[in-house]
Design a protein around this motif. Structure first.
Motif, PDB file in Angstrom:
ATOM      1  N   PHE A  32      -9.438   0.191  -9.503  1.00 55.28           N
ATOM      2  CA  PHE A  32     -10.246   0.608  -8.423  1.00 55.28           C
ATOM      3  C   PHE A  32      -9.721   1.073  -7.086  1.00 55.28           C
ATOM      4  CE2 PHE A  32     -11.962  -1.842  -4.374  1.00 55.28           C
ATOM      5  CZ  PHE A  32     -13.235  -1.451  -4.379  1.00 55.28           C
ATOM      6  N   VAL A  33      -8.499   0.996  -7.084  1.00 59.57           N
ATOM      7  CA  VAL A  33      -7.834   1.520  -5.723  1.00 59.57           C
ATOM      8  C   VAL A  33      -7.445   2.986  -6.143  1.00 59.57           C
ATOM      9  CG1 VAL A  33      -6.020   1.333  -4.232  1.00 59.57           C
ATOM     10  CG2 VAL A  33      -7.294  -0.644  -4.733  1.00 59.57           C
ATOM     11  N   TYR A  34      -6.471   3.235  -7.111  1.00 61.71           N
ATOM     12  CA  TYR A  34      -5.671   4.379  -7.491  1.00 61.71           C
ATOM     13  C   TYR A  34      -6.497   5.054  -8.806  1.00 61.71           C
ATOM     14  CZ  TYR A  34      -2.375   2.384  -4.288  1.00 61.71           C
ATOM     15  OH  TYR A  34      -1.938   1.833  -3.029  1.00 61.71           O
ATOM     16  N   TYR A  53       0.861  -1.052  -0.027  1.00 59.86           N
ATOM     17  CA  TYR A  53       0.027   0.072  -0.069  1.00 59.86           C
ATOM     18  C   TYR A  53       0.942   1.059   0.013  1.00 59.86           C
ATOM     19  CZ  TYR A  53      -3.094   3.659   1.424  1.00 59.86           C
ATOM     20  OH  TYR A  53      -3.744   5.079   1.393  1.00 59.86           O
ATOM     21  N   ALA A  54       1.791   1.418   0.880  1.00 58.29           N
ATOM     22  CA  ALA A  54       2.699   2.352   0.998  1.00 58.29           C
ATOM     23  C   ALA A  54       3.488   2.595  -0.269  1.00 58.29           C
ATOM     24  CB  ALA A  54       3.590   2.412   2.176  1.00 58.29           C
ATOM     25  N   ILE A  55       4.201   1.701  -0.669  1.00 56.73           N
ATOM     26  CA  ILE A  55       5.105   2.020  -1.776  1.00 56.73           C
ATOM     27  C   ILE A  55       4.362   2.175  -3.071  1.00 56.73           C
ATOM     28  CG2 ILE A  55       5.284  -0.447  -2.639  1.00 56.73           C
ATOM     29  CD1 ILE A  55       8.123   2.046  -2.331  1.00 56.73           C
ATOM     30  N   SER A  79      -8.238   5.295  -0.329  1.00 52.21           N
ATOM     31  CA  SER A  79      -7.491   4.624  -1.318  1.00 52.21           C
ATOM     32  C   SER A  79      -7.123   3.360  -0.218  1.00 52.21           C
ATOM     33  CB  SER A  79      -6.198   4.971  -1.804  1.00 52.21           C
ATOM     34  OG  SER A  79      -5.414   5.509  -0.637  1.00 52.21           O
ATOM     35  N   ALA A  80      -6.909   3.399   1.056  1.00 55.28           N
ATOM     36  CA  ALA A  80      -6.783   2.308   2.059  1.00 55.28           C
ATOM     37  C   ALA A  80      -7.958   1.260   2.126  1.00 55.28           C
ATOM     38  CB  ALA A  80      -6.340   2.805   3.367  1.00 55.28           C
TER      39      ALA A  80
END
Length: 134
Positions: free
Chosen positions: A125-127, A56-58, A73-74
């Motif tokens: 979906f996420v970003y 998630y972070a990277i 996003s999380a």
């Protein structure tokens, strides 16, 4: 259109680089857990939790350069990875229990098999609103 393709491949390249590094690291952790006699289902779960936190972070910061709110996003990331986790666990279980493949190779095969679906979920979906710069 060309700019969109360039942005897509830029994200894909960064995802591949981070994916290779993290998958090698977490596969080694998976093998270590198997060597320590941890059942493969638990080893998969541990590696997924660690991989989710790192990924998630990277991916948010570097691969997609995403500026969306962390909560949005999380949440989407957890849902996407939850789906992929159950696919991964099911596929590894199928390979080990039904196909009689070693958990070592089953885990690796599943990671390779699920890479493209994971990328597509993260990208669509996420970003969903990446920056246009590389």
């Amino acid at each position: 259109m060309i700019a969109e393709i360039k942005v897509f491949w830029s994200k894909a390249w960064r995802f591949i680089v981070t994916g290779v590094v993290s998958n090698v690291l977490f596969y080694l952790i998976y093998l270590l857990l198997l060597w320590l006699s941890v059942p493969y289902q638990i080893a998969v779960t541990i590696c997924y939790v660690l991989g989710m936190l790192w990924g998630y972070a990277i991916n948010k910061i570097w691969s997609w350069q995403d500026e969306s709110p962390i909560l949005r996003s999380a949440t989407a990331y957890i849902l996407a990875y939850g789906f992929i986790y159950f696919c991964h666990l099911g596929f590894v279980t199928f390979l080990v229990e039904i196909q009689q493949i070693s958990p070592h190779w089953g885990g690796l095969a599943s990671v390779v098999f699920l890479t493209i679906p994971l990328f597509m979920l993260l990208d669509r979906f996420v970003y969903r609103s990446p920056k246009a710069r590389n």
